[in-house]
Write a protein that holds these residues in place. Sequence first.
Motif, PDB file in Angstrom:
ATOM      1  N   LEU A 124       6.992  -8.828  -9.883  1.00  0.00           N
ATOM      2  CA  LEU A 124       6.467  -6.686 -10.118  1.00  0.00           C
ATOM      3  C   LEU A 124       7.547  -6.378  -8.633  1.00  0.00           C
ATOM      4  O   LEU A 124       8.024  -5.228  -8.182  1.00  0.00           O
ATOM      5  CB  LEU A 124       5.293  -6.714  -9.800  1.00  0.00           C
ATOM      6  N   ARG A 125       6.740  -6.801  -7.839  1.00  0.00           N
ATOM      7  CA  ARG A 125       7.474  -6.599  -5.991  1.00  0.00           C
ATOM      8  C   ARG A 125       9.208  -6.697  -6.762  1.00  0.00           C
ATOM      9  O   ARG A 125       9.982  -6.047  -5.827  1.00  0.00           O
ATOM     10  CB  ARG A 125       6.928  -8.007  -5.354  1.00  0.00           C
ATOM     11  N   ALA A 126       9.734  -8.052  -7.339  1.00  0.00           N
ATOM     12  CA  ALA A 126      10.768  -8.023  -7.173  1.00  0.00           C
ATOM     13  C   ALA A 126      11.811  -6.698  -7.951  1.00  0.00           C
ATOM     14  O   ALA A 126      12.386  -6.023  -7.868  1.00  0.00           O
ATOM     15  CB  ALA A 126      11.292  -9.063  -7.147  1.00  0.00           C
ATOM     16  N   LEU A 127      11.158  -6.818  -8.962  1.00  0.00           N
ATOM     17  CA  LEU A 127      11.469  -5.106  -9.897  1.00  0.00           C
ATOM     18  C   LEU A 127      11.498  -3.644  -9.535  1.00  0.00           C
ATOM     19  O   LEU A 127      12.164  -3.002  -9.921  1.00  0.00           O
ATOM     20  CB  LEU A 127      10.094  -5.125 -11.144  1.00  0.00           C
ATOM     21  N   THR A 128       9.976  -3.215  -8.818  1.00  0.00           N
ATOM     22  CA  THR A 128       9.827  -2.867  -7.869  1.00  0.00           C
ATOM     23  C   THR A 128      10.554  -2.283  -7.032  1.00  0.00           C
ATOM     24  O   THR A 128      11.243  -1.376  -6.691  1.00  0.00           O
ATOM     25  CB  THR A 128       8.288  -1.884  -7.864  1.00  0.00           C
ATOM     26  N   ALA A 129      11.057  -3.130  -6.337  1.00  0.00           N
ATOM     27  CA  ALA A 129      12.515  -2.985  -5.017  1.00  0.00           C
ATOM     28  C   ALA A 129      13.641  -3.013  -5.512  1.00  0.00           C
ATOM     29  O   ALA A 129      14.307  -1.842  -4.923  1.00  0.00           O
ATOM     30  CB  ALA A 129      12.114  -4.416  -4.111  1.00  0.00           C
ATOM     31  N   ALA A 130      13.590  -3.161  -6.899  1.00  0.00           N
ATOM     32  CA  ALA A 130      15.211  -2.925  -7.889  1.00  0.00           C
ATOM     33  C   ALA A 130      15.089  -1.737  -7.995  1.00  0.00           C
ATOM     34  O   ALA A 130      15.874  -0.699  -8.969  1.00  0.00           O
ATOM     35  CB  ALA A 130      15.665  -3.650  -8.513  1.00  0.00           C
ATOM     36  N   GLY A 131      13.956  -0.546  -7.540  1.00  0.00           N
ATOM     37  CA  GLY A 131      13.993   0.888  -7.964  1.00  0.00           C
ATOM     38  C   GLY A 131      13.291   1.178  -9.381  1.00  0.00           C
ATOM     39  O   GLY A 131      12.878   1.971 -10.186  1.00  0.00           O
ATOM     40  N   THR A 132      12.577  -0.186 -10.458  1.00  0.00           N
ATOM     41  CA  THR A 132      12.076  -0.115 -11.371  1.00  0.00           C
ATOM     42  C   THR A 132      10.557   0.555 -11.389  1.00  0.00           C
ATOM     43  O   THR A 132       9.748   0.455 -10.556  1.00  0.00           O
ATOM     44  CB  THR A 132      11.535  -1.349 -11.991  1.00  0.00           C
ATOM     45  N   ASP A 133      10.345   1.715 -11.862  1.00  0.00           N
ATOM     46  CA  ASP A 133       8.787   2.485 -12.676  1.00  0.00           C
ATOM     47  C   ASP A 133       7.417   1.223 -12.701  1.00  0.00           C
ATOM     48  O   ASP A 133       7.512   0.434 -13.202  1.00  0.00           O
ATOM     49  CB  ASP A 133       8.987   3.433 -13.074  1.00  0.00           C
ATOM     50  N   ILE A 134       6.104   1.587 -11.365  1.00  0.00           N
ATOM     51  CA  ILE A 134       5.562  -0.151 -12.036  1.00  0.00           C
ATOM     52  C   ILE A 134       4.497  -0.070 -13.373  1.00  0.00           C
ATOM     53  O   ILE A 134       4.828  -1.600 -14.202  1.00  0.00           O
ATOM     54  CB  ILE A 134       3.864   0.158 -11.230  1.00  0.00           C
ATOM     55  N   ALA A 135       5.298   1.464 -14.675  1.00  0.00           N
ATOM     56  CA  ALA A 135       4.266   1.346 -15.689  1.00  0.00           C
ATOM     57  C   ALA A 135       5.399   0.335 -16.712  1.00  0.00           C
ATOM     58  O   ALA A 135       5.329  -0.872 -16.774  1.00  0.00           O
ATOM     59  CB  ALA A 135       4.333   2.622 -15.896  1.00  0.00           C
ATOM     60  N   ASP A 136       6.696   0.870 -15.905  1.00  0.00           N
ATOM     61  CA  ASP A 136       8.111  -0.298 -16.199  1.00  0.00           C
ATOM     62  C   ASP A 136       7.731  -1.635 -16.557  1.00  0.00           C
ATOM     63  O   ASP A 136       8.291  -2.765 -17.142  1.00  0.00           O
ATOM     64  CB  ASP A 136       9.372   0.631 -16.563  1.00  0.00           C
ATOM     65  N   ALA A 137       7.662  -1.778 -14.805  1.00  0.00           N
ATOM     66  CA  ALA A 137       8.015  -3.416 -14.288  1.00  0.00           C
ATOM     67  C   ALA A 137       6.147  -4.449 -15.136  1.00  0.00           C
ATOM     68  O   ALA A 137       6.594  -5.137 -15.999  1.00  0.00           O
ATOM     69  CB  ALA A 137       7.553  -3.316 -12.708  1.00  0.00           C
ATOM     70  N   LEU A 138       5.434  -3.266 -15.489  1.00  0.00           N
ATOM     71  CA  LEU A 138       3.857  -4.556 -15.922  1.00  0.00           C
ATOM     72  C   LEU A 138       4.729  -4.377 -17.653  1.00  0.00           C
ATOM     73  O   LEU A 138       4.579  -5.314 -18.210  1.00  0.00           O
ATOM     74  CB  LEU A 138       3.094  -3.022 -15.799  1.00  0.00           C
ATOM     75  N   GLY A 139       5.577  -3.297 -18.168  1.00  0.00           N
ATOM     76  CA  GLY A 139       6.130  -3.272 -19.216  1.00  0.00           C
ATOM     77  C   GLY A 139       7.241  -4.874 -19.892  1.00  0.00           C
ATOM     78  O   GLY A 139       7.486  -5.193 -20.411  1.00  0.00           O
ATOM     79  N   GLN A 140       7.496  -5.189 -18.679  1.00  0.00           N
ATOM     80  CA  GLN A 140       8.721  -6.273 -18.730  1.00  0.00           C
ATOM     81  C   GLN A 140       8.233  -7.215 -18.753  1.00  0.00           C
ATOM     82  O   GLN A 140       8.193  -9.080 -18.443  1.00  0.00           O
ATOM     83  CB  GLN A 140       9.912  -6.103 -17.984  1.00  0.00           C
TER      84      GLN A 140
END
Length: 617
Positions: free
Chosen positions: A247-263
């Motif tokens: 999650l930290r890596a995804l959000t640091a790359a600009g992904t929204d938290i909801a989209d990150a959780l969905g991955q």
Amino acid sequence: MPIASDPATEPVPEYAAWRKGVAGVLAKARKVDAAELPDEPETLLTETTYDGLAVAPLYTRRDERPEPPLPGTFPFVRGVDAHRDVHRGWFVSGRVTDADPAAANRRILAGLENGLSALWLGVGERGVPVAELGTALNGLLFDLAPITLDAGAEVGAASEALFAALDGYRAADRTAIRVALAASPLTDEFAGIAGGTLDEAVALARTAAARTETVRAITVDGTAFHDAGASEAQELGAAVAAGLEYLRALTAAGTDIADALGQLEFRLAATDDQFATIAKFRAGRTLWARVAHVSGAPDFGGAPQHAVTSAAMMAQRDPWVNLLRTTLAAFGAGVGGADTVTVLPFDSALPAGELGVSQNFADRMARNTQLLLLEESHLGHVHDPGAGSWYIEDHTAKLAEAAWAFMREIEAAGGYRAALAAGLLAERIGATGAAREADVAHRRFAVTGVNEFPNLAEAALSEQAREPGRVARYGAAFEALRDRSDVYLAANGARPQALLVPLGRVAEHNVRVTFIANLLASGGIESVNPGPLEVDGIAAAATESGARIAVLCGSDARYAEQAGDAVRALRSAGVQTVLLAGAAKAVAGVADQPDGYLAAKIDAVAALSGLLEKVGA
């Protein structure tokens, strides 16, 4: 206005009578007066898990916890989907690893025609070549059968090939196409498996999020921890910590938290401890829901769960027992609310073809294990059937607390990658694995067909089967002893043998004769039982058997009378090692002492290994 009662403090009239009955049974078994037992004698029957959680012998309404919300709502303890098709239940997944794309396609279509509803497909070095993925998937209805890839370091290329196949597929509702790309670099690193990098997984997730299908790029593979020896709480805690890292890596790359959780989705091991498995999957959803809530997106905390029957519990010896193990595991995973379940074939701990049965047969048995649970037992017809069980609800909550504590320990060490680099994960999980291994060695942890009720008539395994694997299988130490016995058999035409010396009447020695024969067989040592012996016939029986090891079997009272004479007779007949079934106190004061003692609490692996060495195995 009536005052609501508190179940935790409300008395249970029948409990006192049950406690009195427990005291009576325990007093008789321990040969003590009931007054000598604790005030709460039932605590003597409490079991403790490897997470330090107490499992009581009886649960009543005093243990009742608040009813969790319905399925599909936070914290998702009862399931992530309130509208799951009860006629389908969970997805029945089958693993396909054929390297030949045509063969893989035939296996895929045959499996789907005969009950599979999802696929777990090996790609690249783990199965069909990346370039031939489209051929392997020819004819697959993607909107009816979810697919999970297993491509390791080739997950990027495999995903591109899969997307190309999806682009040519027509579907009325593309969101109904469910795909798990299963990039798992963090857990692969723990397991020592060649995989992609975290940056590649993040890039893949961003690509997946832009697709019109329902695609999850990252799998948090808790089975990596389980296969190394982790407890339930350690598997969950480490998986959640890895999920946080993603999650930290995804959000640091600009992904929204909801989209990150969905991955993200989770893969967890299901064992033959059915109640622990039920609680683990329920607790796992609770934990991840809490992460999503703290992250500010509680509605997106329902990550799918893929259950895989434990590879660690699978035995090479008497592998047919694995059919029972996987049935219990699939039951636990299904009742626990797993979205997809993969049952490993019963011979998965052995090289292909080792048993002389076809892969089709093994796959069919794995598939039908789930179909029987779904179509005959109708387990999928009820959402969360364990809900309301005092034991299951209590164990779910306690397991979630223990797993959260382990996750916080990892976080305090700097997060998943820092804890991994510092050796914290390996140290904690290794300690649990060592504790379980000790329990198996002392036969406190039974592995049927291995350290209990072994079959010495089994054919020897191939050298390939004897090679150590990545998974810390529970019965491996005993199976290594059996391998040594097989080598001895091949070289000498007979297995290592030990003479049993039954003293007294059958009623006096039968229990210990049975115990010793079972114990010796678990180490590959064949028992020679001439039947009840008088002292003056022991030497002749020893000479006739030619055994260099003998074990006295009888009652403690009989030992006091005859053990010394029996030991002398055996040694005079040339027996090199004389053992006694029981504890040393049984022959206290006897002049001629045996060379060792085989009792219930010994380290059986060490004792049996020593005996094999004595006979040259």
